[in-house]
Design a protein around this motif. Structure first.
Motif, PDB file in Angstrom:
ATOM      1  N   GLY A   2      -2.194   6.632  -7.062  1.00 37.78           N
ATOM      2  CA  GLY A   2      -2.063   5.257  -6.577  1.00 37.78           C
ATOM      3  C   GLY A   2      -0.722   4.625  -6.904  1.00 37.78           C
ATOM      4  N   ILE A  57       2.099   5.304  -5.774  1.00 40.06           N
ATOM      5  CA  ILE A  57       2.984   5.208  -4.609  1.00 40.06           C
ATOM      6  C   ILE A  57       3.117   3.746  -4.168  1.00 40.06           C
ATOM      7  N   LYS A  58       2.042   2.958  -4.406  1.00 37.58           N
ATOM      8  CA  LYS A  58       2.065   1.553  -3.991  1.00 37.58           C
ATOM      9  C   LYS A  58       3.084   0.759  -4.791  1.00 37.58           C
ATOM     10  N   LEU A  67       6.870   2.113  -3.709  1.00 41.96           N
ATOM     11  CA  LEU A  67       7.404   1.729  -2.401  1.00 41.96           C
ATOM     12  C   LEU A  67       7.465   0.223  -2.200  1.00 41.96           C
ATOM     13  N   ARG A 111       8.697   6.601   7.397  1.00 43.58           N
ATOM     14  CA  ARG A 111       7.936   5.810   8.360  1.00 43.58           C
ATOM     15  C   ARG A 111       6.451   5.681   8.028  1.00 43.58           C
ATOM     16  N   ASP A 151       2.716   5.012   7.023  1.00 37.83           N
ATOM     17  CA  ASP A 151       1.886   3.934   6.477  1.00 37.83           C
ATOM     18  C   ASP A 151       1.170   4.439   5.231  1.00 37.83           C
ATOM     19  N   VAL A 152       1.228   3.654   4.166  1.00 40.42           N
ATOM     20  CA  VAL A 152       0.513   4.028   2.944  1.00 40.42           C
ATOM     21  C   VAL A 152      -0.838   3.323   2.961  1.00 40.42           C
ATOM     22  N   LEU A 153      -1.859   4.064   3.423  1.00 40.54           N
ATOM     23  CA  LEU A 153      -3.133   3.410   3.684  1.00 40.54           C
ATOM     24  C   LEU A 153      -4.093   3.452   2.512  1.00 40.54           C
ATOM     25  N   ALA A 154      -4.067   4.530   1.750  1.00 39.84           N
ATOM     26  CA  ALA A 154      -5.028   4.569   0.649  1.00 39.84           C
ATOM     27  C   ALA A 154      -4.427   5.289  -0.539  1.00 39.84           C
ATOM     28  N   LYS A 203      -2.951  -5.537  12.960  1.00 39.85           N
ATOM     29  CA  LYS A 203      -2.828  -4.106  12.655  1.00 39.85           C
ATOM     30  C   LYS A 203      -3.899  -3.334  13.397  1.00 39.85           C
ATOM     31  N   ARG A 256      -1.445  -4.981   2.217  1.00 34.19           N
ATOM     32  CA  ARG A 256      -0.545  -3.829   2.363  1.00 34.19           C
ATOM     33  C   ARG A 256       0.586  -4.124   3.341  1.00 34.19           C
ATOM     34  N   LEU A 291       3.829  -1.765   2.690  1.00 28.63           N
ATOM     35  CA  LEU A 291       3.284  -0.414   2.600  1.00 28.63           C
ATOM     36  C   LEU A 291       2.874   0.108   3.970  1.00 28.63           C
ATOM     37  N   ILE A 292       2.411  -0.806   4.830  1.00 23.52           N
ATOM     38  CA  ILE A 292       2.131  -0.388   6.206  1.00 23.52           C
ATOM     39  C   ILE A 292       2.826  -1.345   7.165  1.00 23.52           C
ATOM     40  N   ARG A 293       3.133  -0.837   8.344  1.00 18.77           N
ATOM     41  CA  ARG A 293       3.829  -1.637   9.342  1.00 18.77           C
ATOM     42  C   ARG A 293       2.828  -2.384  10.199  1.00 18.77           C
ATOM     43  N   PHE A 304      14.150  -5.924   4.535  1.00 21.36           N
ATOM     44  CA  PHE A 304      13.132  -5.501   3.568  1.00 21.36           C
ATOM     45  C   PHE A 304      13.583  -5.725   2.123  1.00 21.36           C
ATOM     46  N   VAL A 351      -1.746  -3.979  -5.690  1.00 18.38           N
ATOM     47  CA  VAL A 351      -2.582  -3.708  -4.528  1.00 18.38           C
ATOM     48  C   VAL A 351      -3.779  -2.897  -4.993  1.00 18.38           C
ATOM     49  N   GLU A 352      -4.969  -3.448  -4.785  1.00 15.07           N
ATOM     50  CA  GLU A 352      -6.214  -2.851  -5.276  1.00 15.07           C
ATOM     51  C   GLU A 352      -6.150  -2.647  -6.777  1.00 15.07           C
ATOM     52  N   GLU A 361      -2.716   0.631 -10.842  1.00 12.73           N
ATOM     53  CA  GLU A 361      -2.485   2.038 -11.165  1.00 12.73           C
ATOM     54  C   GLU A 361      -1.065   2.256 -11.651  1.00 12.73           C
ATOM     55  N   TYR A 403       1.422   4.921 -14.483  1.00 16.78           N
ATOM     56  CA  TYR A 403       1.439   6.329 -14.880  1.00 16.78           C
ATOM     57  C   TYR A 403       0.674   6.497 -16.185  1.00 16.78           C
TER      58      TYR A 403
END
Ligand SMILES: Nc1ncnc2c1ncn2[C@@H]1O[C@H](COP(=O)(O)OP(=O)(O)OP(=O)(O)O)[C@@H](O)[C@H]1O
Ligand SMILES: [Mg+2]
Lengths: 330, 309
Positions: free
Chosen positions: A140, A142-143, A146, A325, A327-330, B16, B52, B57-59, B76, B87-88, B91, B93
């Motif tokens: 997790g 990665i959130k 990025l 490009r 999308d980081v969805l989960a 989205k 997100r 994280l998402i477009r 950005f 987010v959620e 988390e 390391y």
């Protein structure tokens, strides 16, 4: 720039603290002594089979045989050259008191890399490389990675560079640990021993015109350089798979399967020549140095280097394009 | 929509689509300076998906996000520089210590000093455990470390996705006070998602209510979520009580529930009075509960007389 060095430092820190490097060193420290022992057994068996532990008389006998063949006029010209080189090599063994059937640590690490380059070292690389991006998804993190004021390509580049450093470390560690452990049994000398190289294949035949002797240290440098190249290619492909697949287990599985498949295919189906364009059939670059004939027709060192390079560049491109490009969805 | 410069976050027509599904559709809202903005919706409403998008994280399929005046998709780096987020789940390391985690993220931004790290650690009260591995942290400590990480670069906007998820009541209260202090004392804007109405009522200035991917209402919390909560009575005999309650002037909407309890609406200060009248009439009251309205109640209330639109 200072920013990028920070990113690189972060990636190296993660590698060290994840204990991946420790695991690799542990694997090497367990397996190399086993291989050393296996080699030792082979040497013992050889001595028994020869019925004598006096290797000097044996080598002297071989030189005499070779000289007799040279004086015979029915021998083709290019064979003469090869026989002369052989005599040179055997004379060196006598002069420097080297038993060719029980060589020192340098010979061990030379032979070791020839065996390890197609499977063992790629597997080690996959262990450290396959999770380099996917672990950030699994954890997790990665959130967080990025959502910093940093371009995504820089983050992936830092990961890739840290990976190449780690690969270099693994290749060097393999050589060093191999030298240290095998030297305990075989002794540490033999760096200057002459080794045959310069073989070429043309139309399925081994061309020996260019064959010559090089000191073993030079040969070892060349073969570990080639092993490094192979490992970098494997790491680059792992990076791509790690970007494409979100789960670490899956990306490791895919890479392992592909490498094993490459090894098996070469042996199962040498007549199916299309597989020479498959990246994992081209891993054994050291075979070109030692003159071990390739199973598939039309494979040369430049060919294999080209195949590895093209596959690496394409996967690098895909890895970056997708990572930037996605999308980081989960 | 008002795109006044006092707004830290402005969202316009955000949509989205994943595959054929529209997960979030045409969302608009704006968060002001120092404001605590609630983003309220049931499970699966699209809160996390929206968040997100807010942090890049998402477009978005469509729509525009502006943070501190910068367009998130076009500028950005400038935009995300002003955002701290969780987010959620928080988390980090697990194999690094809390401090190492913070240092790692400090290296990914500019101008974060060792002193700032000490400062945020004190702010979230993690001094005792900051040099232990995150693996050994409790959920509450992880949550606080996550917030410390989000605050490192002194953001103007803090985006938190259900930050009280999984915390115990004391932890929830603490978190609430902490967020409140941040907004009031440091004048950080906080955008916070939740599926608990009560939480949003206690904490937020304004709220956007999202349901099935659409924002059904935005406004001041006290306007939107006000109204006396219903009172539930357990008593016998029921028939006699219904007749009596209906005759009382303060009581409205007497309703017999399936389990034999009665639901009524009445002002809070009249409860004792009504109870007394019931007792006088020989009706035995065994329990009185003031029921907190749930998100569902609000949705029902809002959609009375028509579908959500
Ligand atoms: N990758 C995906 N592909 C398809 N649908 C998805 C994907 N991710 C989420 N969804 C759907 O989008 C909807 C909204 O999900 P989201 O996680 O944003 O809800 P949420 O409001 O955060 O809910 P919760 O309170 O449970 O966290 C859900 O119905 C979910 O099933
Ligand atoms: Mg969610």
């Amino acid at each position: 720039m200072s920013n990028f060095i920070g990113l690189l430092y972060n990636e190296l820190l993660k590698m060290v603290r994840k204990r991946r490097i420790l695991v690799i060193l542990l694997i090497l420290s367990i397996l190399i002594p086993i291989f050393t022992y296996a080699q030792y057994r082979t040497v013992q068996t050889n001595i028994q089979n020869l019925g004598t532990s006096d290797w000097k008389t044996l080598v002297q006998q071989q030189i005499v045989d070779n000289q007799n063949r040279l004086s015979s006029s029915r021998i083709p010209e290019e064979w003469r050259e090869l026989i002369k080189i052989n005599i040179q090599q055997q004379q060196y063994y006598l002069d420097h008191d080297i038993n060719p059937t029980s060589p020192g640590a340098p010979t061990f690490i030379r032979k070791f890399v020839e065996q390890a380059i197609s499977l063992f070292m790629p597997l080690l690389i996959v262990v450290v490389a396959a999770d380099i991006v996917s672990a950030e998804h699994t954890g997790g993190t990665i959130k967080l990675l990025l959502t910093r004021p940093i371009r995504r390509w820089k983050i992936l580049l830092a990961k890739y560079l840290s990976l190449t450093l780690l690969v270099s470390f693994i290749v060097i560690a393999t050589a060093l640990l191999g030298y240290l452990f095998s030297g305990l049994v075989f002794g540490y000398s033999g760096w200057d021993m002459p080794v045959l190289t310069g073989f070429e294949t043309q139309n399925d035949e081994l061309i020996t015109n260019g064959v010559h002797l090089v000191p073993q240290w030079k040969y070892i440098l060349m073969s570990y350089g080639l092993a490094w190249f192979t490992c970098i290619a494997v790491a680059t492909l792992s990076l791509m798979v790690s970007v494409l697949v979100r789960s670490t287990a899956a990306s490791m599985g895919i890479m392992l399967a592909a490498i094993v498949a490459g090894n098996l295919l070469t042996q199962l189906s040498p007549t199916w020549t299309t597989i020479k364009y498959f990246v994992f059939t081209n891993l054994s670059l050291t075979n070109y140095l030692s003159g071990t004939p390739m199973m598939i027709e039309g494979m040369t060192l430049p060919f294999s280097l080209t195949v590895l390079t093209v596959w690496s560049l394409v996967s690098l491109f895909i890895a970056f394009a997708v990572f930037i490009r996605k999308d980081v969805l989960a | 929509m008002d795109t006044n410069s006092s707004h830290v976050l402005v969202v316009n027509g955000l949509t989205k689509r994943i595959g054929k599904r529209e997960i979030v559709r045409d969302i608009n809202f704006a968060v002001g300076q120092g404001e605590i903005y609630g983003f309220l919706g049931p499970n699966g409403a699209g809160k996390t998906t929206t968040i997100r998008m807010l942090v890049g994280l998402i477009r978005p399929t469509q729509g525009r996000i502006q943070i501190a005046g910068y367009d998130l998709s076009k500028q950005f780096l400038q935009a995300i520089r002003h955002v701290g987020c969780i987010v959620e789940n928080p988390e980090l390391y697990p194999y690094l210590t809390g401090r190492e985690n913070l240092e790692l993220f400090a290296r990914m931004a500019e101008g974060i000093t060792q002193q700032r790290i000490t400062e945020v650690v004190q702010l979230v009260e993690l001094e005792d455990r900051i040099d232990d591995r995150v693996r050994t942290y409790s959920l509450g400590m992880r949550q606080r470390l996550g917030i410390a990480q989000a605050l490192l670069s002194r953001p103007q906007l803090l985006i938190l996705d259900e930050p009280t998820n999984g915390l115990d009541p004391a932890g929830i209260r603490e978190m609430r006070q902490f967020i409140y202090r941040l907004a009031r004392e440091e004048s950080i804007s906080v955008f916070i998602s939740s599926h608990i109405l009560h939480e949003v009522q206690l904490l937020c200035d304004r709220v956007a209510i999202i349901h099935q991917g659409r924002v059904v209402k935005t406004g001041q919390v006290h306007q939107l979520l006000a109204g006396e909560p219903p009172v539930i009575w357990q008593l016998s005999p029921t028939e006699k009580a219904i007749n009596l309650l209906k005759s009382l002037p303060d009581v409205t909407n007497v309703e017999l529930l399936e389990d034999g309890q009665l639901r009524t609406h009445l002002p809070q200060n009249k409860i004792a009075n009504v109870n007394h009248r019931l007792n006088q009439a020989g009706i035995q009251v065994t329990s009185i509960q003031q029921k907190k309205p749930t998100l569902e109640d609000i949705f029902l209330q809002m959609t009375e007389g028509g579908p959500l639109e």
